[in-house]
Design a protein around this motif. Structure first.
Motif, short mmCIF file in Angstrom:
data_model
loop_
_atom_site.label_atom_id
_atom_site.label_comp_id
_atom_site.label_asym_id
_atom_site.label_seq_id
_atom_site.Cartn_x
_atom_site.Cartn_y
_atom_site.Cartn_z
N LYS A 176 48.68 38.79 42.58
CA LYS A 176 48.24 40.17 42.75
C LYS A 176 48.58 41.04 41.54
N THR A 177 49.57 40.65 40.76
CA THR A 177 49.90 41.43 39.56
C THR A 177 48.81 41.34 38.51
N SER A 178 47.92 40.34 38.62
CA SER A 178 46.83 40.22 37.65
C SER A 178 45.53 40.85 38.17
N LEU A 179 45.59 41.53 39.32
CA LEU A 179 44.40 42.14 39.93
C LEU A 179 44.37 43.65 39.69
N SER A 180 43.29 44.12 39.12
CA SER A 180 43.10 45.57 39.03
C SER A 180 42.41 46.03 40.31
N ALA A 181 42.39 47.33 40.54
CA ALA A 181 41.71 47.88 41.71
C ALA A 181 40.22 47.53 41.68
N ALA A 182 39.61 47.55 40.50
CA ALA A 182 38.19 47.23 40.38
C ALA A 182 37.92 45.77 40.73
N ILE A 183 38.81 44.86 40.33
CA ILE A 183 38.63 43.44 40.66
C ILE A 183 38.77 43.23 42.16
N VAL A 184 39.75 43.87 42.77
CA VAL A 184 39.93 43.74 44.23
C VAL A 184 38.69 44.25 44.95
N GLU A 185 38.17 45.38 44.52
CA GLU A 185 36.99 45.96 45.17
C GLU A 185 35.75 45.08 45.03
N GLU A 186 35.57 44.47 43.86
CA GLU A 186 34.37 43.66 43.65
C GLU A 186 34.49 42.24 44.18
N HIS A 187 35.65 41.61 44.04
CA HIS A 187 35.79 40.19 44.35
C HIS A 187 36.52 39.87 45.64
N PHE A 188 37.26 40.84 46.19
CA PHE A 188 38.01 40.59 47.42
C PHE A 188 37.76 41.66 48.48
N PRO A 189 36.53 42.16 48.60
CA PRO A 189 36.30 43.23 49.58
C PRO A 189 36.47 42.70 51.01
N TRP A 190 37.02 43.53 51.86
CA TRP A 190 37.20 43.19 53.28
C TRP A 190 37.97 41.89 53.47
N MET A 191 38.80 41.54 52.50
CA MET A 191 39.60 40.31 52.54
C MET A 191 38.71 39.07 52.69
N LEU A 192 37.58 39.12 51.98
CA LEU A 192 36.66 38.00 51.89
C LEU A 192 36.39 37.71 50.43
N PHE A 193 36.11 36.43 50.11
CA PHE A 193 35.80 36.03 48.75
C PHE A 193 34.48 35.27 48.79
N GLN A 194 33.49 35.76 48.06
CA GLN A 194 32.15 35.17 48.10
C GLN A 194 31.91 34.30 46.88
N VAL A 195 31.31 33.14 47.11
CA VAL A 195 30.91 32.22 46.05
C VAL A 195 29.41 32.01 46.19
N LEU A 196 28.66 32.33 45.11
CA LEU A 196 27.20 32.23 45.17
C LEU A 196 26.66 30.88 44.70
N GLU A 197 27.40 30.19 43.86
CA GLU A 197 26.93 28.89 43.39
C GLU A 197 28.11 27.95 43.24
N PRO A 198 27.87 26.64 43.33
CA PRO A 198 28.99 25.70 43.29
C PRO A 198 29.68 25.69 41.93
N TYR A 199 30.96 25.37 41.98
CA TYR A 199 31.74 25.20 40.76
C TYR A 199 32.61 23.96 40.95
N ILE A 200 32.65 23.11 39.92
CA ILE A 200 33.47 21.90 39.97
C ILE A 200 34.70 22.12 39.10
N VAL A 201 35.87 22.08 39.73
CA VAL A 201 37.12 22.23 39.00
C VAL A 201 37.27 21.03 38.05
N PRO A 202 37.62 21.26 36.79
CA PRO A 202 37.71 20.15 35.83
C PRO A 202 38.66 19.05 36.28
N TYR A 203 38.27 17.83 35.95
CA TYR A 203 39.04 16.64 36.32
C TYR A 203 40.46 16.70 35.75
#
Length: 134
Positions: free
Chosen positions: A76-103
């Protein structure tokens, strides 16, 4: 469909020996040049940050739960208010397309096990972290 209490119970039953990997996570959609929402890129953590990255990025711990889900603990120390509002609204996190974490971050896991799929994911506030399981 699992309820929040069921997922919370699984979260509490995760073994203490679970290995956590320190990472930097760039937010956004890969096809939108990291704008928008979701996970654009996951990199190994670097002290001093990534000065040439124009997109928002967060420090996070990455692990795999005992039921095989990817877990991100966003500091949470790396989160600005703008990031929380855009990426964590209503305590939900949305992903629009798949991402593969590197091996190299999750050696031994197959592509399917390292893939974050599109969807809307519950966010838990643990005090110092926002936890999201994919």
């Amino acid at each position: 469909m699992r309820t929040t209490s069921e997922v919370g119970q699984q979260r509490r039953s995760t073994p203490k020996a679970l290995q956590r990997i320190r990472t930097d996570v760039i937010l956004g959609s890969p096809s939108a040049n990291c704008s928008g929402v979701g996970i654009c890129r996951v990199m190994a953590y670097r002290d001093g940050g990534h000065p040439h990255v124009p997109c928002p990025y967060l420090r996070a711990w990455l692990s795999v739960t005992n039921v095989g889900r990817l877990r991100f603990e966003f500091e949470k120390t790396s989160l600005s208010a703008a990031i929380v509002e855009e990426h964590f609204p209503w305590m939900l996190f949305q992903v629009l397309e798949p991402y593969i974490v590197p091996y190299r971050l999750l050696p031994g896991l197959k592509i399917a096990e390292r893939t974050i799929r599109p969807g809307v994911y519950q966010v838990w506030d643990s005090g110092s972290y926002f936890l999201v399981e994919f």
